[in-house]
Scaffold this motif. Structure first.
Motif, PDB file in Angstrom:
ATOM      1  N   CYS A 158       6.547   9.993 -20.219  1.00 57.48           N
ATOM      2  CA  CYS A 158       5.370  10.298 -19.409  1.00 57.48           C
ATOM      3  C   CYS A 158       4.216   9.340 -19.689  1.00 57.48           C
ATOM      4  CB  CYS A 158       4.918  11.728 -19.669  1.00 57.48           C
ATOM      5  SG  CYS A 158       3.413  12.187 -18.790  1.00 57.48           S
ATOM      6  N   ALA A 159       3.781   8.628 -18.640  1.00 55.26           N
ATOM      7  CA  ALA A 159       2.670   7.696 -18.782  1.00 55.26           C
ATOM      8  C   ALA A 159       1.342   8.424 -18.952  1.00 55.26           C
ATOM      9  CB  ALA A 159       2.602   6.769 -17.567  1.00 55.26           C
ATOM     10  N   GLY A 160       1.276   9.692 -18.522  1.00 55.07           N
ATOM     11  CA  GLY A 160       0.026  10.439 -18.588  1.00 55.07           C
ATOM     12  C   GLY A 160      -0.090  11.350 -19.790  1.00 55.07           C
ATOM     13  N   SER A 161       0.698  11.126 -20.832  1.00 51.89           N
ATOM     14  CA  SER A 161       0.702  12.038 -21.972  1.00 51.89           C
ATOM     15  C   SER A 161      -0.667  12.122 -22.659  1.00 51.89           C
ATOM     16  CB  SER A 161       1.772  11.629 -22.986  1.00 51.89           C
ATOM     17  OG  SER A 161       1.550  10.318 -23.479  1.00 51.89           O
ATOM     18  N   ASN A 162      -1.397  11.020 -22.722  1.00 50.31           N
ATOM     19  CA  ASN A 162      -2.720  11.064 -23.367  1.00 50.31           C
ATOM     20  C   ASN A 162      -3.687  11.952 -22.596  1.00 50.31           C
ATOM     21  OD1 ASN A 162      -2.146   9.233 -25.542  1.00 50.31           O
ATOM     22  ND2 ASN A 162      -2.259   7.545 -24.076  1.00 50.31           N
ATOM     23  N   LEU A 163      -3.627  11.891 -21.271  1.00 48.98           N
ATOM     24  CA  LEU A 163      -4.495  12.748 -20.464  1.00 48.98           C
ATOM     25  C   LEU A 163      -4.083  14.208 -20.610  1.00 48.98           C
ATOM     26  CD1 LEU A 163      -6.802  12.997 -18.443  1.00 48.98           C
ATOM     27  CD2 LEU A 163      -5.132  12.673 -16.601  1.00 48.98           C
ATOM     28  N   ALA A 164      -2.783  14.487 -20.629  1.00 52.01           N
ATOM     29  CA  ALA A 164      -2.312  15.863 -20.791  1.00 52.01           C
ATOM     30  C   ALA A 164      -2.770  16.435 -22.126  1.00 52.01           C
ATOM     31  CB  ALA A 164      -0.790  15.915 -20.694  1.00 52.01           C
ATOM     32  N   ARG A 165      -2.667  15.646 -23.189  1.00 51.79           N
ATOM     33  CA  ARG A 165      -3.123  16.110 -24.502  1.00 51.79           C
ATOM     34  C   ARG A 165      -4.622  16.386 -24.501  1.00 51.79           C
ATOM     35  NH1 ARG A 165       1.031  12.330 -26.705  1.00 51.79           N
ATOM     36  NH2 ARG A 165       2.424  13.550 -28.071  1.00 51.79           N
ATOM     37  N   PRO A 211       0.806  -1.227   0.000  1.00 42.74           N
ATOM     38  CA  PRO A 211       0.000   0.000   0.000  1.00 42.74           C
ATOM     39  C   PRO A 211       0.838   1.275   0.000  1.00 42.74           C
ATOM     40  CG  PRO A 211      -0.939  -1.596   1.520  1.00 42.74           C
ATOM     41  CD  PRO A 211       0.381  -2.149   1.069  1.00 42.74           C
ATOM     42  N   MET A 212       2.057   1.212   0.612  1.00 47.15           N
ATOM     43  CA  MET A 212       2.891   2.407   0.613  1.00 47.15           C
ATOM     44  C   MET A 212       3.422   2.735  -0.789  1.00 47.15           C
ATOM     45  SD  MET A 212       2.796   3.817   3.536  1.00 47.15           S
ATOM     46  CE  MET A 212       1.080   3.315   3.459  1.00 47.15           C
ATOM     47  N   VAL A 213       3.542   1.732  -1.631  1.00 48.69           N
ATOM     48  CA  VAL A 213       3.901   1.994  -3.029  1.00 48.69           C
ATOM     49  C   VAL A 213       2.774   2.764  -3.709  1.00 48.69           C
ATOM     50  CG1 VAL A 213       4.397   0.952  -5.266  1.00 48.69           C
ATOM     51  CG2 VAL A 213       5.456   0.036  -3.212  1.00 48.69           C
ATOM     52  N   VAL A 214       1.539   2.392  -3.408  1.00 49.03           N
ATOM     53  CA  VAL A 214       0.391   3.098  -3.986  1.00 49.03           C
ATOM     54  C   VAL A 214       0.345   4.539  -3.486  1.00 49.03           C
ATOM     55  CG1 VAL A 214      -2.126   3.139  -4.190  1.00 49.03           C
ATOM     56  CG2 VAL A 214      -0.891   0.966  -4.319  1.00 49.03           C
ATOM     57  N   VAL A 215       0.678   4.754  -2.220  1.00 50.50           N
ATOM     58  CA  VAL A 215       0.755   6.131  -1.699  1.00 50.50           C
ATOM     59  C   VAL A 215       1.719   6.955  -2.551  1.00 50.50           C
ATOM     60  CG1 VAL A 215       1.495   7.559   0.246  1.00 50.50           C
ATOM     61  CG2 VAL A 215       0.133   5.504   0.661  1.00 50.50           C
ATOM     62  N   GLY A 216       2.884   6.394  -2.837  1.00 51.88           N
ATOM     63  CA  GLY A 216       3.853   7.104  -3.662  1.00 51.88           C
ATOM     64  C   GLY A 216       3.365   7.315  -5.076  1.00 51.88           C
ATOM     65  N   MET A 217       2.654   6.343  -5.645  1.00 56.10           N
ATOM     66  CA  MET A 217       2.134   6.478  -7.001  1.00 56.10           C
ATOM     67  C   MET A 217       1.071   7.570  -7.077  1.00 56.10           C
ATOM     68  SD  MET A 217       1.951   2.423  -7.990  1.00 56.10           S
ATOM     69  CE  MET A 217       1.568   2.625  -9.736  1.00 56.10           C
ATOM     70  N   LEU A 218       0.258   7.691  -6.037  1.00 52.17           N
ATOM     71  CA  LEU A 218      -0.746   8.752  -6.012  1.00 52.17           C
ATOM     72  C   LEU A 218      -0.084  10.114  -5.856  1.00 52.17           C
ATOM     73  CD1 LEU A 218      -3.491   7.082  -3.781  1.00 52.17           C
ATOM     74  CD2 LEU A 218      -3.338   7.156  -6.281  1.00 52.17           C
ATOM     75  N   ASN A 219       0.962  10.158  -5.042  1.00 50.89           N
ATOM     76  CA  ASN A 219       1.749  11.388  -4.913  1.00 50.89           C
ATOM     77  C   ASN A 219       2.244  11.839  -6.285  1.00 50.89           C
ATOM     78  OD1 ASN A 219       3.745  13.287  -3.453  1.00 50.89           O
ATOM     79  ND2 ASN A 219       5.091  11.965  -4.635  1.00 50.89           N
ATOM     80  N   LEU A 220       2.712  10.890  -7.081  1.00 52.88           N
ATOM     81  CA  LEU A 220       3.185  11.212  -8.423  1.00 52.88           C
ATOM     82  C   LEU A 220       2.065  11.777  -9.283  1.00 52.88           C
ATOM     83  CD1 LEU A 220       5.143  11.118 -10.825  1.00 52.88           C
ATOM     84  CD2 LEU A 220       4.509   8.707 -11.120  1.00 52.88           C
ATOM     85  N   GLN A 221       0.874  11.177  -9.214  1.00 48.80           N
ATOM     86  CA  GLN A 221      -0.233  11.654 -10.042  1.00 48.80           C
ATOM     87  C   GLN A 221      -0.547  13.108  -9.742  1.00 48.80           C
ATOM     88  OE1 GLN A 221      -1.058   9.504 -12.479  1.00 48.80           O
ATOM     89  NE2 GLN A 221       0.508   8.364 -11.359  1.00 48.80           N
ATOM     90  N   LEU A 222      -0.513  13.456  -8.462  1.00 52.74           N
ATOM     91  CA  LEU A 222      -0.828  14.835  -8.092  1.00 52.74           C
ATOM     92  C   LEU A 222       0.250  15.787  -8.579  1.00 52.74           C
ATOM     93  CD1 LEU A 222      -2.982  16.447  -6.440  1.00 52.74           C
ATOM     94  CD2 LEU A 222      -1.351  16.415  -4.558  1.00 52.74           C
ATOM     95  N   ILE A 223       1.506  15.471  -8.277  1.00 54.75           N
ATOM     96  CA  ILE A 223       2.595  16.387  -8.607  1.00 54.75           C
ATOM     97  C   ILE A 223       2.843  16.453 -10.110  1.00 54.75           C
ATOM     98  CG2 ILE A 223       5.064  16.795  -8.344  1.00 54.75           C
ATOM     99  CD1 ILE A 223       4.854  15.782  -5.510  1.00 54.75           C
TER     100      ILE A 223
END
Length: 408
Positions: free
Chosen positions: A355-362, A233-245
């Motif tokens: 960037c894994a989120g490039s589609n969302l950014a576009r 679960p702490m890995v998921v905490v870090g992954m969510l931190n990444l999504q926000l930042i």
């Protein structure tokens, strides 16, 4: 020589926080390419700065020679460089700040949520959001295009993705600014708000463990690691931190820079207002020209690039914005060409950490800019000299005064 002293020699003493560089770094990149394409500086902990497309591409793909465990331009003192998923409070922001093999399985957990099909689920919300924001200022005839529009879209979309109350977006925005802007040269402030963000997401993860809902967070928590064990679960905490930042500052900078461009280049603005079919190529060109992100890497061994040796332990700044202005790669690189063909920009990075989120950014850029032009096709930046820019890790306008014919 202090970190804030004036720069006398950009080859050997560059300062990415120099105000002139933040406002317009392109002349520095041009000078360095011809004289010292991989510059070095002892400021802010010391680093190397490549300026050529081929060099940046090559360095970005050097794995594991260049580690991603330290992606910040200015590192936070006290955070271990050998971070693992066992550290508390989601210290690891996977997959961006980890190396293989952890990088591979954490990225695979994320990618299904950011495929072209998956991000379409956020189109209607983003469209309604853009219209709602414009409704709030269209009758005034003036707006801070950065603070009241560009900055407002990504945090709300990310909150929508994460299933978090949109009313908290002002907090989210300030937290992110403290990590990537206000705190970039103040590590103690950045460390404080890094922990604020991670503590917040620890509460979110704890709640979803007790009350799974099938959403984004619950889906991550239901994943498995490389050994097919339940994800920590702490890995998921870090992954969510990444999504926000990573999901907020970068995209609002791109939207804001695009509005700045059209508000200071009336011919391009008029063309876009008349030729909406240009948006796909125009967005790629704006991403190339105003690439917001510079990423850090740490050399695990001595690295040879061209005739330069980067010693083990040195910081390397992956200068994607500078690479995207290289005349050896792009014709007329210092011009925005709205219908530029074959635009192989690397605004979203290169290699396994692209960037894994490039589609969302576009999608966010497309909706934000199209909606603006549909409703406010005639506008200008009223005081270009008063526009303020953030720089360092992420470059983009932070105050952007715009005037347009009032709807009232």
């Amino acid at each position: 020589m202090t970190d804030t002293a004036p720069v006398d020699d950009w080859d050997t003493d560059y300062d990415i926080f120099d105000q002139g560089y933040v406002t317009d770094p392109a002349p520095v990149w041009e000078e360095l390419r011809s004289q010292c394409p991989i510059a070095h500086s002892e400021r802010w902990g010391g680093s190397y700065l490549p300026t050529k497309y081929d060099d940046v591409q090559a360095l970005a793909k050097m794995v594991p020679e260049l580690s991603s465990r330290d992606v910040l331009v200015v590192p936070i003192a006290g955070v271990p460089s050998d971070a693992t998923d066992s550290l508390p409070y989601g210290t690891v922001s996977a997959p961006i700040s980890v190396d293989p093999p952890m990088h591979g399985w954490t990225r695979r957990l994320l990618l299904p949520h950011f495929s072209p099909k998956a991000v379409e689920a956020h189109r209607q919300y983003t469209q309604e959001l853009a219209d709602r924001l414009i409704d709030e200022f269209i009758e005034r005839g003036t707006v801070d295009g950065a603070g009241e529009y560009a900055q407002q879209i990504p945090p709300r979309v990310i909150a929508h993705l994460l299933g978090i109350d949109e009313s908290r977006v002002e907090e989210f925005t300030y937290w992110v600014r403290c990590v990537l802007e206000l705190g970039l040269t103040k590590p103690e402030l950045r460390a404080e708000y890094r922990d604020v963000i991670r503590d917040f997401f620890k509460e979110v993860v704890t709640d979803k463990l007790e009350n799974p809902d099938g959403g984004f967070v619950s889906d991550l928590l239901g994943g498995t690691d490389a050994d097919n064990n339940p994800v920590n679960p702490m890995v998921v905490v870090g992954m969510l931190n990444l999504q926000l930042i990573a999901g907020i500052d970068t995209t609002w900078s791109s939207i804001g820079a695009s509005l700045w461009h059209f508000g200071t280049h009336p011919a391009d603005r008029e063309r876009m207002a008349a030729e909406s079919e240009l948006w796909p190529s125009a967005i790629e060109e704006l991403l190339r020209f105003y690439s917001p992100v510079t990423m850090g890497r740490r050399a695990e061994v001595d690295v040879e690039i061209g005739d330069v040796t980067i010693p083990m332990g040195s910081k390397v700044l992956l200068n994607f914005p500078g690479a995207n202005r290289d005349p050896e790669m792009f014709e007329r690189p210092d011009e925005v060409i709205l219908d530029r063909p074959h635009n192989r920009h690397i605004a979203f990075g290169a290699g396994i950490h692209r960037c894994a989120g490039s589609n969302l950014a576009r999608l966010e850029m497309d909706i934000a800019l199209r909606t603006w032009f549909e409703r406010i096709p005639d506008f200008e930046v009223t005081e270009p000299d008063e526009v303020t820019w953030a720089g360092g890790q992420v470059r983009g306008p932070r105050y952007l005064p715009i005037r347009f014919p009032s709807a009232s």
